[in-house]
Structures are given as C-alpha cells and as structure tokens.
Design an enzyme around this catalytic site. Sequence first.
Site, PDB file in Angstrom:
ATOM      1  N   CYS A   7       0.806  -1.222   0.000  1.00 56.30           N
ATOM      2  CA  CYS A   7       0.000   0.000   0.000  1.00 56.30           C
ATOM      3  C   CYS A   7       0.838   1.271   0.000  1.00 56.30           C
ATOM      4  O   CYS A   7       0.294   2.365  -0.157  1.00 56.30           O
ATOM      5  CB  CYS A   7      -0.954  -0.014   1.192  1.00 56.30           C
ATOM      6  SG  CYS A   7      -2.021  -1.469   1.204  1.00 56.30           S
ATOM      7  N   HIS A  43      -2.391   7.667   6.962  1.00 51.45           N
ATOM      8  CA  HIS A  43      -2.702   6.367   6.360  1.00 51.45           C
ATOM      9  C   HIS A  43      -4.115   5.963   6.770  1.00 51.45           C
ATOM     10  O   HIS A  43      -4.892   5.523   5.923  1.00 51.45           O
ATOM     11  CB  HIS A  43      -1.667   5.345   6.794  1.00 51.45           C
ATOM     12  CG  HIS A  43      -1.788   4.028   6.108  1.00 51.45           C
ATOM     13  ND1 HIS A  43      -1.729   3.895   4.733  1.00 51.45           N
ATOM     14  CD2 HIS A  43      -1.979   2.770   6.594  1.00 51.45           C
ATOM     15  CE1 HIS A  43      -1.872   2.617   4.400  1.00 51.45           C
ATOM     16  NE2 HIS A  43      -2.022   1.925   5.509  1.00 51.45           N
ATOM     17  N   GLU A  56      -0.604   5.073  14.467  1.00 54.34           N
ATOM     18  CA  GLU A  56      -0.299   6.289  13.704  1.00 54.34           C
ATOM     19  C   GLU A  56      -0.543   7.538  14.536  1.00 54.34           C
ATOM     20  O   GLU A  56       0.235   8.495  14.480  1.00 54.34           O
ATOM     21  CB  GLU A  56      -1.104   6.335  12.413  1.00 54.34           C
ATOM     22  CG  GLU A  56      -0.645   7.436  11.472  1.00 54.34           C
ATOM     23  CD  GLU A  56      -1.269   7.355  10.084  1.00 54.34           C
ATOM     24  OE1 GLU A  56      -0.804   8.094   9.191  1.00 54.34           O
ATOM     25  OE2 GLU A  56      -2.208   6.552   9.886  1.00 54.34           O
ATOM     26  N   LYS A  99      -9.374   8.087   3.257  1.00 50.27           N
ATOM     27  CA  LYS A  99      -9.866   6.713   3.074  1.00 50.27           C
ATOM     28  C   LYS A  99     -11.269   6.537   3.636  1.00 50.27           C
ATOM     29  O   LYS A  99     -11.959   5.581   3.280  1.00 50.27           O
ATOM     30  CB  LYS A  99      -8.915   5.713   3.724  1.00 50.27           C
ATOM     31  CG  LYS A  99      -7.584   5.542   3.006  1.00 50.27           C
ATOM     32  CD  LYS A  99      -6.756   4.437   3.660  1.00 50.27           C
ATOM     33  CE  LYS A  99      -5.423   4.248   2.963  1.00 50.27           C
ATOM     34  NZ  LYS A  99      -4.459   5.331   3.294  1.00 50.27           N
ATOM     35  N   HIS A 118      -9.755   2.100   0.838  1.00 51.59           N
ATOM     36  CA  HIS A 118      -8.314   1.901   0.721  1.00 51.59           C
ATOM     37  C   HIS A 118      -7.993   1.415  -0.685  1.00 51.59           C
ATOM     38  O   HIS A 118      -8.288   0.273  -1.036  1.00 51.59           O
ATOM     39  CB  HIS A 118      -7.855   0.890   1.769  1.00 51.59           C
ATOM     40  CG  HIS A 118      -6.371   0.814   1.935  1.00 51.59           C
ATOM     41  ND1 HIS A 118      -5.483   1.465   1.099  1.00 51.59           N
ATOM     42  CD2 HIS A 118      -5.602   0.162   2.851  1.00 51.59           C
ATOM     43  CE1 HIS A 118      -4.258   1.219   1.486  1.00 51.59           C
ATOM     44  NE2 HIS A 118      -4.289   0.426   2.543  1.00 51.59           N
ATOM     45  N   PHE A 136       1.714  -3.631   3.893  1.00 53.31           N
ATOM     46  CA  PHE A 136       2.043  -4.965   4.379  1.00 53.31           C
ATOM     47  C   PHE A 136       3.522  -5.244   4.121  1.00 53.31           C
ATOM     48  O   PHE A 136       4.065  -4.893   3.059  1.00 53.31           O
ATOM     49  CB  PHE A 136       1.205  -6.028   3.674  1.00 53.31           C
ATOM     50  CG  PHE A 136      -0.225  -6.120   4.145  1.00 53.31           C
ATOM     51  CD1 PHE A 136      -0.710  -5.320   5.162  1.00 53.31           C
ATOM     52  CD2 PHE A 136      -1.089  -7.038   3.564  1.00 53.31           C
ATOM     53  CE1 PHE A 136      -2.027  -5.422   5.595  1.00 53.31           C
ATOM     54  CE2 PHE A 136      -2.413  -7.142   3.991  1.00 53.31           C
ATOM     55  CZ  PHE A 136      -2.887  -6.341   5.002  1.00 53.31           C
TER      56      PHE A 136
END
Length: 419
Positions: free
Chosen positions: A165, A305, A316, A337, A342, A405
């Site tokens: 991502c 994110h 975060e 998002k 996403h 990831f």
Amino acid sequence: MELKRVAVTGLGAITPLGNSVAETWQALINGVSGAGPITHFDASKFKTRFACEVKNFDPLAYFADKKEARKCDLHAQYAIASAQEAIADSKMDLEKEDKDRIGVIFSSGIGGIYSFQEEVREYNDERGPRFNPFFIPKIIADISAGHISMKYGFRGPNFATVSACASSTNAIGDAFNYIRLGKANVIVTGGAEAPIAIVGVGGFNAMNALSTRNDSPETASRPFSNSRDGFVMGEGGVCLVLEEMEHALARGAKIYGEIAGSGMSADAYHLTASHPDGLGATLVMRNALEDAEMKPEDIDYINVHGTSTPVGDISEAKAIKEVFGSHAFNLNISSTKSMTGHMLGAAGALEAMACILSVYEGIVPPTINYTEGDNDPEIDYDLNFTFNKPRKRIVNAALSNTFGFGGHNASVIVKKIRK
C-alpha cells in the site's frame, strides 16, 4: 551538487468518487462516501459485500477500440486514463519536449489480480487449458509504466515500485529524487489498483482485514472511531506530473505546489500489522522532514494512512504525537480513506493529490463517519482529526503517510511554491 526543485504541474484521477480530478476533489471536500454494494461480481456469499468501486468508467474514452482496451487489465486501464488527464492538465507541448528526458514511474501493489483470476478460471474450463497471449503482460505490476511510456513516446526512466500500500508514495518519492538529481526533466508518476475481485475480497476477508458493516457501507470506513472494524476496499488510478521547477517556469506552467521531501522506513515487526508503538511511522515522518529540511512546526496538515483498522489507527496517532510534540495539536489531520476506501497501491497517489490540492486551494478534506462519543480510549481526541466537516485554512505544507504490508512505510511532503 545542487539539488533541483520539483514542481507538480499536472493531476489526473479515476477514483470511487469520480472519473476526474475535479469530481474527486469536490466529493472529498464535501465528505462524500464512495462505498456501496459490490457490482464487479456476485459477493452474496462473502463476509464483506461492499466496496468503494469506480463508477461509470468507459475504457473506450481512453483507448482506440475494444481490442486495445482488452490488452490491459483494469488496473492498467485506470492508470492510462489518469495519466491522460494529468498530461493534458500539465499542458506540455510534447512536440517541443525532449522525450528522452521524460520518464514514467507508475506503481501497483498487486497488479492484474482480476486478469489472473479470470485466466485461472478459464484454464479450468472443460475445453482444456487456454491462456490469453496477453496474460503475462496484463498481470505484471510494472506494466502501467510501460503502457504510458509507449502511448506518449517517453524514453526516460521507466519502472514500477512495489511496496504494497506504500507503492505509489514510493513511486512519487523516486520520481522526485530522479528529477532533483538531474536525471529527468519530467516524470509521470502515481499508482493504480483494481483489487475488487473474488480473490481480492476473499483474501482480505480471510485475514479479517475488511469491514463487514454490510448494512451501512457508506459509513463503514470510520478511521479513529472506536467502532471501526476494518478497512473498505477501494480501486482506481491517480497520476501526478512532476517537473523540474526551472523547466516548468520556463514554459509558463501552472504549478500546484512543490514536492519538498520524502521519507522511507520499515517497521521490521510483522507481516501485516504496524508496530503498536508506531516506531516505523515515527521514523518515516522524521526522515521526510529531514529530507525536506523542515521542522515539525512547518507542517499544517497530515493526510494519514488512517485505514480504519483497530491497531493501525492507534499506532499512527501515537507516532504523530511523538514526532510533532505540542505542535501535533495545531495540525489538521484527516483520512480521505473514510471516503475513497483503501485503494491499496494507488492510495498514496490519491492522498498526495489531496495534500497538493489542500495546499493549492486552502482547504482540508474531512474524516467522515465519526459520531460524537465514539471514542477509542487509546486515541487522544485533542488531536484535530477534522471530523465530518472540511476546514478552510492556509496550508503552507502538508505531509502524506502510507504504510504497507511487509512493514513498508513512505511519506511525502508538499508545500506552496516560493518564487
């Protein structure tokens, strides 16, 4: 060696909120959700039956005919469409440009997952093994960069970055570095993804990563709310034209803003989960600030994110407080998002675009779907998450975070240009 400055001179977007930059941006600042029931396939047997799909996309608006369009997986179609808008927006006269000095760095986290799925299903057909001759070119993650370069004859640096991502943020960072090091005048960069397929939704469902709020898809992505239960899958393509500043000024280009710096780091912790204390997120933001030669107090807005996952949002928020100290409470923070879902490998490009337009337009898009009192005890709500309503303000500089990831972290900083 004196590093060159890098301008943003073109934008293009195919997203769950619209098939252009203007449509997407208006939806973002108006707090519109792009989520709805899945139409790409029959999802009735899945735990998650909704996503943020691109709507009313017509490949023939961007390809000569159906034959040409069918040579591309859907993710590459999104990439080519967004690049076409961005290059047109840049208003470069390509007949006058040195195409040896124009590159393409365009990413996808997964590549042609839909084409892979369909070819395997076709192989199992009773008629025996059958593969499309374009099977391999359709599925490889680098192919969008190749298609864009061939369409326009760009012969400069050409490749894809793949970091899940974080892919398109890494692409933007690489494009920025190639230009400031003098290796190209212009680089077309961004990312595209089309993961809303049986294997995509099924795979993420198996990980319990997706929201299962099937009764209310439009409110399912709710970053930083206590009731969040996973991310909502999105798709699309977003493209930025980055250009050496003097080159842009010499041709009288419209300049949206300047790329100030980029950062990278690794969590070195877990295959799919961020470090609970936000160590990788802390490091990547500090690296971006150092690269930009900026102080934490110089940042006005962070597009986080913020995927709406239980662990990720907490880590975060901790990282932002660690990096920005008392200034963290002066920032506007938002997760787009909550509206786009996403978009995986395309997420960073979309969110960098949102930062650029926030700097250019003086408005911060909201984080939608928060309900008063729906507070996670591990998140500090004195931070301004820009819940539910946009905020008009001067944004001199904005930072965009993307985490992938494998523990891949990437950040990019954009700012108003100084003449």
